[in-house]
Design an enzyme around this catalytic site. Structure first.
Site, PDB file in Angstrom:
ATOM      1  N   ASN A  14       0.999  -1.132   0.120  1.00 41.09           N
ATOM      2  CA  ASN A  14      -0.026  -0.069   0.060  1.00 41.09           C
ATOM      3  C   ASN A  14       0.804   1.288   0.098  1.00 41.09           C
ATOM      4  O   ASN A  14       1.756   1.159   0.391  1.00 41.09           O
ATOM      5  CB  ASN A  14      -0.976   0.004   1.163  1.00 41.09           C
ATOM      6  N   CYS A  15       0.421   2.422  -0.256  1.00 44.03           N
ATOM      7  CA  CYS A  15       1.019   3.630  -0.311  1.00 44.03           C
ATOM      8  C   CYS A  15       1.736   3.872   1.170  1.00 44.03           C
ATOM      9  O   CYS A  15       0.988   3.522   2.005  1.00 44.03           O
ATOM     10  CB  CYS A  15      -0.240   4.600  -0.687  1.00 44.03           C
ATOM     11  N   PRO A  16       2.794   4.453   1.004  1.00 41.93           N
ATOM     12  CA  PRO A  16       3.443   4.904  -0.306  1.00 41.93           C
ATOM     13  C   PRO A  16       4.579   3.787  -0.783  1.00 41.93           C
ATOM     14  O   PRO A  16       5.440   4.140  -1.545  1.00 41.93           O
ATOM     15  CB  PRO A  16       4.371   6.194   0.434  1.00 41.93           C
ATOM     16  N   MET A  17       4.702   2.678  -0.079  1.00 42.47           N
ATOM     17  CA  MET A  17       5.464   1.726  -0.642  1.00 42.47           C
ATOM     18  C   MET A  17       5.740   1.805  -1.992  1.00 42.47           C
ATOM     19  O   MET A  17       7.006   1.579  -2.277  1.00 42.47           O
ATOM     20  CB  MET A  17       5.421   0.338  -0.090  1.00 42.47           C
ATOM     21  N   ASP A  41      -2.390  -1.661  -5.426  1.00 41.42           N
ATOM     22  CA  ASP A  41      -2.981  -0.626  -4.559  1.00 41.42           C
ATOM     23  C   ASP A  41      -3.918   0.312  -5.402  1.00 41.42           C
ATOM     24  O   ASP A  41      -3.670   0.684  -6.424  1.00 41.42           O
ATOM     25  CB  ASP A  41      -1.975   0.317  -3.929  1.00 41.42           C
TER      26      ASP A  41
END
Length: 77
Positions: A14-17, A41
Site C-alpha cells: 500500500n501507499c507509499p511503498m 494498490d
C-alpha cells in the site's frame, strides 16, 4: 510489450511503498531507461501520475489489468 530495464513488483503493498520502491529502482537504471512497476494498490494510478509530474520522469504506460496495475516509467534525470 515495451522492453524495460527492470521490474518492480509492488503487488500487495500500500501507499507509499510502491512509490518508494519505484524511486529507488529508478536510480538503478540509466537515464532514458524504462522501469516497469506492478501494483495492486487502488490509489496507485493517481500516485504514479503525481509522481511523474513531480519528478519529471515520463509515465509511458498506466494500465489496469484484471490482476493488477502496470506502469512503465522512463527515467528523465
Amino acid at each position: 510489450m515495451t522492453m524495460t530495464e527492470k521490474t518492480v513488483d509492488a503487488r500487495g503493498l500500500n501507499c507509499p511503498m510502491p512509490i518508494l520502491k519505484t524511486k529507488k529502482a529508478l536510480t538503478e537504471i540509466p537515464v532514458g531507461g524504462l522501469l516497469e512497476v506492478l501494483a495492486t494498490d487502488s490509489g496507485s494510478m493517481a500516485d504514479f501520475e503525481a509522481f511523474a509530474r513531480q519528478t519529471g520522469d515520463e509515465l509511458v504506460t498506466a494500465e489496469k489489468t484484471a490482476e493488477h496495475y502496470r506502469y512503465v516509467i522512463r527515467r528523465r534525470r
